[in-house]
Design a protein around this motif. Structure first.
Motif, PDB file in Angstrom:
ATOM      1  N   SER A 110      38.527  37.611  40.827  1.00 22.05           N
ATOM      2  CA  SER A 110      39.344  37.085  39.983  1.00 22.05           C
ATOM      3  C   SER A 110      39.133  37.227  38.939  1.00 22.05           C
ATOM      4  CB  SER A 110      40.242  36.143  40.677  1.00 22.05           C
ATOM      5  OG  SER A 110      39.250  35.089  40.597  1.00 22.05           O
ATOM      6  N   ALA A 111      40.591  36.863  37.368  1.00 22.36           N
ATOM      7  CA  ALA A 111      40.050  36.672  36.478  1.00 22.36           C
ATOM      8  C   ALA A 111      39.465  36.137  36.423  1.00 22.36           C
ATOM      9  CB  ALA A 111      41.136  36.975  35.747  1.00 22.36           C
ATOM     10  N   ARG A 112      39.674  34.511  36.753  1.00 18.95           N
ATOM     11  CA  ARG A 112      38.945  33.642  36.825  1.00 18.95           C
ATOM     12  C   ARG A 112      37.163  33.916  37.177  1.00 18.95           C
ATOM     13  NH1 ARG A 112      38.533  28.449  39.313  1.00 18.95           N
ATOM     14  NH2 ARG A 112      39.194  29.607  40.725  1.00 18.95           N
ATOM     15  N   ARG A 113      37.028  34.000  37.885  1.00 18.56           N
ATOM     16  CA  ARG A 113      36.560  34.247  38.483  1.00 18.56           C
ATOM     17  C   ARG A 113      35.082  35.378  37.740  1.00 18.56           C
ATOM     18  NH1 ARG A 113      33.939  29.925  41.174  1.00 18.56           N
ATOM     19  NH2 ARG A 113      35.242  29.652  43.372  1.00 18.56           N
ATOM     20  N   CYS A 166      27.194  30.455  36.924  1.00 18.62           N
ATOM     21  CA  CYS A 166      28.230  30.627  37.188  1.00 18.62           C
ATOM     22  C   CYS A 166      29.006  29.174  38.715  1.00 18.62           C
ATOM     23  CB  CYS A 166      28.932  32.244  37.548  1.00 18.62           C
ATOM     24  SG  CYS A 166      27.066  32.271  39.198  1.00 18.62           S
ATOM     25  N   GLU A 167      29.994  29.726  37.881  1.00 15.67           N
ATOM     26  CA  GLU A 167      30.718  27.880  38.364  1.00 15.67           C
ATOM     27  C   GLU A 167      30.946  28.848  40.248  1.00 15.67           C
ATOM     28  OE1 GLU A 167      35.641  27.228  38.864  1.00 15.67           O
ATOM     29  OE2 GLU A 167      34.553  28.030  37.178  1.00 15.67           O
ATOM     30  N   GLN A 204      35.664  35.784  34.491  1.00 19.46           N
ATOM     31  CA  GLN A 204      34.755  34.813  33.437  1.00 19.46           C
ATOM     32  C   GLN A 204      34.149  34.030  34.073  1.00 19.46           C
ATOM     33  OE1 GLN A 204      37.113  33.419  30.492  1.00 19.46           O
ATOM     34  NE2 GLN A 204      37.421  35.066  30.224  1.00 19.46           N
ATOM     35  N   SER A 205      33.251  32.805  34.413  1.00 19.30           N
ATOM     36  CA  SER A 205      32.706  32.709  35.320  1.00 19.30           C
ATOM     37  C   SER A 205      31.486  33.093  35.116  1.00 19.30           C
ATOM     38  CB  SER A 205      33.000  32.186  36.590  1.00 19.30           C
ATOM     39  OG  SER A 205      32.589  32.506  37.373  1.00 19.30           O
TER      40      SER A 205
END
Ligand code: HEM
Length: 441
Positions: A107-110, A214-215, A112-113
Motif C-alpha cells: 500500500s502507499a503507506r507501506r 521500516c515500520e 512510504q515506510s
C-alpha cells in the motif's frame, strides 16, 4: 480448448509444432498483424491481442474469464507448496493473499515506510558507481541474485516440457521442470535461513530492534503476524507464505532492475534525451548532496523517462500466456513514431499505467493488475534520479550511441541479452563521495 469453439483467426499451423515456426521466423509476434490472433504453441492454445480495443476486450470486458493464469508443468513445480500470488487460481485464496500483500506490504503507506531502506540501497550503489569498489554482500543477498538469474534462465525461450504438456519424454528432454525444482528448493532454503535470522533478531538475540528501518518489518514477519492473528477465510500454511514471498521477490526485483537497465540503455542511445533529463534533475536538486524520496515529486521528467521506458520495453509483455497482450504499446497507429524514445509522449498526462488506457498497460489491467506498481515506480525513480544527478555516463571504447546493443532476451521477464557497460564520471559528489575524495591518504 474445447472442439467447436469460435476462435479468433490465426496463421496456418503445422502438425505437432502448431504455430511455433511463425514466432521463430518472425523473432517477434508483431509481424502477426491482426488485432486478435489465435496461436497454438505446441499443445498450448494462446490468444494474442495487439490492439488497444482487443486488449480492452480481454482485460476489461472478459477479464473474469482470463483471471486465472495457466499453469505450465514448470509453474506447477514452482507452486508445489502453495499457489502463491502470481499463479494462484482466481478465487478466495488469491483474493485473501492479494489483500494481505497489498495491506501489509504494497500500500502507499507501506511503500512510504520503506523509504529508509530504499535510500540506503541507492547510497550503496552510488558508492559502487563512484569507484569505491563493491562492498562484500551477505550470502543471502548473493544467493537471491543467483537464484533469480537461474530462474530467468530456466524460463528463457521455449521449454519442450511446457509446450508438449502431455509428453513425459518432452519433459525429460527439456529438463526445465527438474531445474525449476532444484531452484525452488534452494530458494526455499534461503527463505528458511532468512526467516530464522529474523526470528532470532525478533527475540533480541542480536540486540537489535527487529523492525529495523521500516515500520512494517519484513514480509516474513508480517505474514507470520497475520497467521497468528487468525480470522482468515482460507487458513495460511507456511508453504503458501513462502511461495508468496518468493513471488514478490521474483515479480518485484527482476522487473524493476531490467526496466532501469533499459532506461539507461535508451538514455545513452539518445544523448539529447539524456542531456535534457540530467539538466532537469540537476536544476531541481541544485546544491543537494543526496536524492531522497521527498525530491521525487519535483522530478517530473524522470517519471516520464520511466513511463517511456516501459512503453518501449514492457518487461512483462505477456501478462498471462492465455491472454498474451502483445506489444500494443509499440504498435504503429496508436503512437506516432512509436520506435522513437520520446518521454514527451506522456507530458500531457492523458495516458497512465493504471490499467484504464489499453494502449499502455505495462502493469497489466483488471483484477490481476500489478499490485507492486507504486512500489516499483518509487524505487525506479529514486535510483534513476540518483544515477543521472550524480554521474555523467560514457559509452566504453569510443562506442557510438547508435551502436548500443538492444537485443532482448525473453524469460520470466524481458531483459537485456547482454549486460550494459558504462563509465560513470562523478558530476555532483554525494557526502560519502566528498569524504572519500577529500581524504588524504
Ligand atoms: C517495472 C516493474 C514492474 C512491472 C513492469 C510489473 C508488471 C506486472 C504485470 C504486467 C503483471 C501482470 C498483470 C496482469 O495480469 O494484468 C504483474 C503482476 C504482479 N506483479 Fe508486477 N511489475 C513490476 C514490479 C512489481 C513489484 C515491485 C512487485 C512487488 C514487490 C510486483 C508484484 C507483482 C505481483 C505479486 C503480481 C501478480 C498479481 C496477481 O496475479 O494478482 N511487481 N506485474
Amino acid at each position: 480448448m474445447a472442439y467447436g469453439l469460435r476462435l479468433p483467426p490465426g496463421p496456418w499451423r503445422l502438425p505437432l509444432i502448431g504455430s511455433l515456426h511463425h514466432l521463430v521466423a518472425a523473432r517477434s509476434p508483431t509481424v502477426l498483424k491482426a488485432p486478435l490472433i489465435y496461436l497454438k504453441l505446441g499443445e498450448v492454445p494462446v490468444v494474442v491481442a495487439s490492439s488497444p480495443d482487443a486488449a480492452r476486450e480481454i482485460m476489461k470486458t472478459h477479464d473474469v474469464n482470463f483471471a486465472t493464469r495457466p499453469w505450465s508443468p514448470t509453474v506447477k513445480v514452482l507452486m508445489a507448496d502453495g499457489e502463491g500470488l502470481v499463479f494462484a487460481r482466481y478465487g478466495p485464496e488469491w483474493r485473501q493473499l492479494r489483500k494481505i500483500s497489498i495491506l501489509e506490504l504494497l500500500s502507499a503507506r507501506r511503500v512510504q515506510s520503506f523509504r529508509g531502506v530504499q535510500e540506503e540501497e541507492v547510497g550503496r550503489h552510488r558508492g559502487v558507481s563512484a569507484g569505491r569498489g563493491r562492498e562484500p554482500q551477505p550470502e543471502d543477498r548473493r544467493a537471491h541474485k543467483r537464484h533469480g538469474r537461474a530462474l530467468h534462465e530456466i524460463t528463457a525461450g521455449f521449454s519442450l516440457g511446457d509446450l508438449f504438456t502431455s509428453s513425459r519424454l518432452a519433459s525429460l528432454i527439456g529438463g526445465t521442470a527438474r531445474r525449476a525444482a532444484v531452484n525452488r528448493r534452494k530458494m526455499f532454503e534461503l527463505m528458511d535461513y532468512v526467516i530464522k535470522q529474523h526470528e532470532e533478531l525478533a527475540e533480541g538475540s542480536h540486540g537489535h530492534s527487529y523492525r529495523g528501518h521500516c515500520e512494517g518489518g519484513s514480509s516474513g514477519r508480517a505474514s507470520e503476524d497475520i497467521q497468528k492473528e487468525g480470522g482468515l477465510e482460507v487458513p495460511l500454511t507456511m508453504g503458501m507464505i513462502k511461495t508468496v514471498i518468493l513471488d514478490l521477490f521474483v515479480a518485484g526485483s527482476e522487473t524493476s532492475a531490467s526496466t532501469l537497465q533499459w532506461a539507461m540503455s535508451e538514455l545513452v542511445s539518445n544523448p539529447e534525451v539524456m542531456q535534457r533529463a540530467q539538466a532537469k534533475v540537476r536544476e531541481k536538486l541544485q546544491g543537494k548532496t543526496t536524492v531522497t524520496e521527498d525530491d521525487l515529486i519535483h522530478l517530473k521528467y524522470i517519471k516520464l523517462v520511466i513511463k517511456e521506458t516501459l512503453r518501449m520495453h514492457p518487461v512483462v509483455p505477456y501478462v498471462a500466456s492465455a491472454k498474451g497482450v502483445s506489444r500494443v504499446m509499440q504498435g504503429h497507429g496508436y503512437w506516432d513514431d512509436a520506435a522513437t524514445f520520446k518521454p514527451e509522449w506522456f507530458e500531457a498526462g492523458t495516458v497512465d499505467s493504471k490499467g484504464t488506457d489499453f494502449e499502455y498497460t505495462p502493469f497489466g489491467a483488471g483484477r490481476r493488475i500489478c499490485p507492486g506498481m507504486a512500489f516499483a515506480q518509487a524505487s525506479m525513480e529514486l535510483v534513476l534520479a540518483a544515477l543521472l544527478y550524480h554521474f555523467d555516463w560514457k559509452l566504453p571504447g569510443g562506442m557510438l550511441p547508435s551502436e548500443v546493443d538492444m537485443t532482448e532476451e525473453m524469460g520470466i521477464n524481458v531483459r537485456r541479452k547482454h549486460d550494459l557497460y558504462l563509465h560513470p564520471i562523478v558530476s555532483v559528489p554525494t557526502t560519502c563521495m566528498i569524504e572519500s575524495y577529500t581524504t588524504v591518504p
